[in-house]
Design a protein around this motif. Structure first.
Motif: not given
Length: 108
Positions: A18-20, A26-28, A31-32, A34-39
């Motif tokens: 997510a940090l790449l 933290g909240h962002a 969220k990322v 969740g998106e990257l892992s498909g939830g």
């Protein structure tokens, strides 16, 4: 993926990934992930901050900056050069492991 390069857990892998693209709070990060892992990967707030602390202790991330938004402190984290090396090594490891299966099944 409980163990990998330098024992990077799956949630740690997603935090580093997510940090790449740049610093996030933290909240962002949640969220990322969740998106990257498909939830599929959804660490609790407490778990996330424990992961961030461990990654910071290992020098894989650093605090980029802090700001106050609507009276609340917001800390932004960024991946370090060491963190980028670790997440890239873990991605290569997973790719090589997946290739073993792909060569032996109908996925190809």
């Amino acid at each position: 993926m409980p163990r990998g390069t330098d024992e990077v857990s799956e949630p740690m892998y997603y935090v580093l990934t997510a940090l790449l693209d740049g610093p996030l709070h933290g909240h962002a990060i949640m969220k990322v992930i969740g998106e990257l892992s498909g939830g599929r990967v959804r660490p609790s707030v407490g778990t996330l901050y424990g992961i961030l602390e461990r990654l910071g202790d290992r020098g894989l991330i650093t605090v980029d900056r802090e700001e106050t938004v609507n009276g609340r402190n917001r800390r932004y984290f960024r991946i370090s050069d060491s963190g980028q090396s670790v997440v890239e090594a873990e991605a290569r490891r997973m790719h090589e492991a997946a290739a073993l299966v792909m060569k032996r099944t109908s996925f190809a």
